[in-house]
Scaffold this motif. Structure first.
Motif: not given
Length: 181
Positions: A108-114
Motif C-alpha cells: 500500500v502506498l500513501a501520501a500524508l502530512d509530513g
C-alpha cells in the motif's frame, strides 16, 4: 447521490431497519453544519442482498436537525492499539492521510502530512518513506507500476514582513530508488 456524505452514526433498529445520521453536504457554507445531521431510516427485507450504491438520495432525504457528534477517538485509539498488538505491531497516531493506492502485490502506498509518499508491505511493516515538511496530497502510479509521483501542496507562510512559499520538490522517482514501489 449528488454529493458525498459523511456518515456520523449507524444503528440497527431491527433486522430490517438501519438508522443513519448523515452530515450536511454543505458543511463548508453552513455555520451550523457541525451541530446538525440528517437522520434517515432505511429498510430492506434482506440486507445481505443489497448491492453497492443501492440506497438512493431520495431514501436519505431528511431535514437537518440538531445532532450530537460523539467523540469516539479514545475508543478508536484503544481498538487500533489492541488490533496492532494482536498482530505483533505497535500502533501510533498518523497524520492526515490524503491518498492511498493499493498495489497488485499487496503493498500500500500513501501520501500524508509530513510524508510525500510511503510504502507499506503486506506484513504491516513500512518499506520506505520520503519525508517532507508539508507532505503529499495525491499519488500517481506509473502505468507499469515501477514508480510513483507525489503531488505536494506548498502553502505560503509569513516570515517576518514577507510571505514565503516552500520550494517545489522534484519527484525523486528518477533519482532515488526508494520511490520505486
Amino acid at each position: 447521490m449528488q454529493h458525498p456524505r459523511e456518515v456520523l452514526s449507524v444503528e440497527w433498529r431491527s433486522e430490517t431497519a438501519l438508522r443513519l445520521v448523515l452530515a450536511p453536504c454543505d458543511d463548508w457554507e453552513n455555520p451550523h453544519a457541525h451541530e446538525q445531521g440528517h437522520t434517515a431510516v432505511v429498510t430492506r427485507a434482506d440486507w445481505g442482498a443489497v448491492e453497492q450504491r443501492a440506497i438512493g438520495a431520495e431514501e436519505l432525504a431528511a431535514p437537518a436537525e440538531p445532532a450530537v457528534q460523539p467523540d469516539h477517538s479514545a475508543e478508536t485509539r484503544r481498538l487500533l492499539a489492541d488490533l496492532a498488538a494482536a498482530a505483533g505491531q505497535q500502533w501510533s497516531v498518523r497524520r492526515r492521510v490524503w491518498a492511498v493506492e493499493g498495489m497488485e502485490d499487496g503493498r500500500v502506498l500513501a501520501a500524508l502530512d509530513g510524508v510525500l509518499a510511503e510504502s507499506w508491505l503486506p506484513s504491516g511493516d513500512r518499506q520506505w518513506a520520503v519525508e517532507d515538511e508539508e507532505g503529499g496530497r495525491q499519488l500517481v502510479l506509473a502505468s507499469d507500476g515501477t514508480s510513483v509521483w507525489a503531488n505536494a501542496e506548498r502553502r505560503s507562510r509569513r516570515k517576518g514582513r514577507h510571505w514565503e512559499t516552500s520550494a517545489p520538490r522534484q519527484s525523486p522517482s528518477t533519482q532515488d530508488r526508494s520511490w520505486r514501489p
